[in-house]
Scaffold this motif. Structure first.
Motif, mmCIF file in Angstrom:
data_model
loop_
_atom_site.group_PDB
_atom_site.id
_atom_site.type_symbol
_atom_site.label_atom_id
_atom_site.label_comp_id
_atom_site.label_asym_id
_atom_site.label_seq_id
_atom_site.Cartn_x
_atom_site.Cartn_y
_atom_site.Cartn_z
ATOM 1 N N PRO A 1 0.807 -1.228 0.000
ATOM 2 C CA PRO A 1 0.000 0.000 0.000
ATOM 3 C C PRO A 1 0.836 1.274 0.000
ATOM 4 O O PRO A 1 0.465 2.252 -0.647
ATOM 5 N N ASP A 2 1.960 1.250 0.707
ATOM 6 C CA ASP A 2 2.832 2.429 0.711
ATOM 7 C C ASP A 2 3.371 2.707 -0.687
ATOM 8 O O ASP A 2 3.420 3.865 -1.122
ATOM 9 N N ASN B 1 -10.860 7.927 -7.575
ATOM 10 C CA ASN B 1 -11.030 7.726 -9.014
ATOM 11 C C ASN B 1 -10.547 6.325 -9.385
ATOM 12 O O ASN B 1 -9.354 6.115 -9.632
ATOM 13 N N LEU B 2 -11.467 5.387 -9.428
ATOM 14 C CA LEU B 2 -11.141 3.990 -9.690
ATOM 15 C C LEU B 2 -10.476 3.800 -11.049
ATOM 16 O O LEU B 2 -9.469 3.092 -11.161
ATOM 17 N N ASP B 3 -10.991 4.436 -12.072
ATOM 18 C CA ASP B 3 -10.426 4.281 -13.420
ATOM 19 C C ASP B 3 -8.979 4.770 -13.498
ATOM 20 O O ASP B 3 -8.163 4.178 -14.208
ATOM 21 N N ALA B 4 -8.665 5.822 -12.796
ATOM 22 C CA ALA B 4 -7.300 6.345 -12.809
ATOM 23 C C ALA B 4 -6.372 5.530 -11.912
ATOM 24 O O ALA B 4 -5.174 5.419 -12.179
ATOM 25 N N ALA B 5 -6.909 4.934 -10.851
ATOM 26 C CA ALA B 5 -6.084 4.221 -9.870
ATOM 27 C C ALA B 5 -5.678 2.817 -10.312
ATOM 28 O O ALA B 5 -4.559 2.372 -10.029
ATOM 29 N N LEU B 6 -6.563 2.109 -10.992
ATOM 30 C CA LEU B 6 -6.292 0.711 -11.325
ATOM 31 C C LEU B 6 -5.034 0.492 -12.167
ATOM 32 O O LEU B 6 -4.294 -0.468 -11.913
ATOM 33 N N PRO B 7 -4.711 1.345 -13.141
ATOM 34 C CA PRO B 7 -3.464 1.132 -13.883
ATOM 35 C C PRO B 7 -2.211 1.174 -12.997
ATOM 36 O O PRO B 7 -1.250 0.455 -13.258
ATOM 37 N N PHE B 8 -2.223 1.969 -11.929
ATOM 38 C CA PHE B 8 -1.090 1.995 -11.010
ATOM 39 C C PHE B 8 -0.944 0.652 -10.302
ATOM 40 O O PHE B 8 0.162 0.141 -10.127
ATOM 41 N N VAL B 9 -2.063 0.082 -9.892
ATOM 42 C CA VAL B 9 -2.040 -1.214 -9.205
ATOM 43 C C VAL B 9 -1.454 -2.283 -10.124
ATOM 44 O O VAL B 9 -0.535 -3.019 -9.742
ATOM 45 N N ALA C 1 -5.160 4.948 -1.261
ATOM 46 C CA ALA C 1 -4.896 5.064 0.175
ATOM 47 C C ALA C 1 -5.221 3.740 0.865
ATOM 48 O O ALA C 1 -6.219 3.084 0.549
ATOM 49 N N TYR C 2 -4.391 3.355 1.792
ATOM 50 C CA TYR C 2 -4.557 2.120 2.556
ATOM 51 C C TYR C 2 -5.829 2.165 3.391
ATOM 52 O O TYR C 2 -6.091 3.153 4.074
ATOM 53 N N SER C 3 -6.618 1.073 3.339
ATOM 54 C CA SER C 3 -7.856 1.002 4.114
ATOM 55 C C SER C 3 -7.878 -0.167 5.082
ATOM 56 O O SER C 3 -8.832 -0.326 5.830
ATOM 57 N N GLY C 4 -6.852 -1.028 5.039
ATOM 58 C CA GLY C 4 -6.812 -2.143 5.967
ATOM 59 C C GLY C 4 -6.310 -3.412 5.321
ATOM 60 O O GLY C 4 -6.089 -3.479 4.112
ATOM 61 N N CYS C 5 -6.135 -4.418 6.171
ATOM 62 C CA CYS C 5 -5.605 -5.702 5.717
ATOM 63 C C CYS C 5 -6.310 -6.811 6.482
ATOM 64 O O CYS C 5 -6.705 -6.635 7.635
ATOM 65 N N ASP C 6 -6.442 -7.959 5.842
ATOM 66 C CA ASP C 6 -7.032 -9.127 6.479
ATOM 67 C C ASP C 6 -6.412 -10.352 5.828
ATOM 68 O O ASP C 6 -5.613 -10.234 4.899
ATOM 69 N N VAL D 1 3.409 5.783 -5.900
ATOM 70 C CA VAL D 1 3.396 5.875 -7.371
ATOM 71 C C VAL D 1 2.138 6.554 -7.899
ATOM 72 O O VAL D 1 2.149 7.113 -8.987
ATOM 73 N N SER D 2 1.050 6.500 -7.124
ATOM 74 C CA SER D 2 -0.199 7.128 -7.575
ATOM 75 C C SER D 2 -0.344 8.557 -7.062
ATOM 76 O O SER D 2 -1.403 9.169 -7.234
#
Length: 114
Positions: free
Chosen positions: A25-26, A58-66, A37-42, A31-32
């Motif tokens: 997440p960091d 902005n999901l459309d803009a964020a997914l390419p970074f992932v 932003a980090y929301s948690g882990c399980d 890079v984005s």
């Protein structure tokens, strides 16, 4: 705010270090430029897969970074794309994998995460 879920299966990693829950997440926030932003882990009970939750405006803009980080960066000797599934949800900080639709890998796109 939409959410992203990254599922990392330790059975497909060279080094399934639990610190990935912080490092991934960091790195994505970096890079984005803060779009993710980090929301948690399980962890999944049966598989011990790590579930990393992120939020984004902005999901459309964020997914390419992932996808870029998963496919092209080595983190703790892992090419994370080999162990990853990524899902997206329009719901604000959902913590149920069933609320997420797989967007990566592309061969599973459209299926539910959980």
């Amino acid at each position: 705010m939409p959410s992203v879920l990254i599922r990392l299966d330790p059975r497909h990693m060279v080094n399934p270090d639990t610190d990935l829950r912080y490092i991934v997440p960091d790195r994505l926030a970096e890079v984005s430029n803060g779009l993710l932003a980090y929301s948690g882990c399980d962890y999944e009970e049966i598989t011990n897969a790590m579930l990393i939750y992120l939020s984004t405006a902005n999901l459309d803009a964020a997914l390419p970074f992932v996808i870029e980080v998963l496919e092209n960066e080595m983190i703790y000797d892992n090419r994370l794309a080999d162990s990853a599934k990524v899902g997206a949800s329009p719901l604000d900080q959902s913590e149920r994998p069933a609320d997420f639709t797989i967007i990566y890998p592309r061969a599973e796109a459209g299926e539910r995460m959980g």
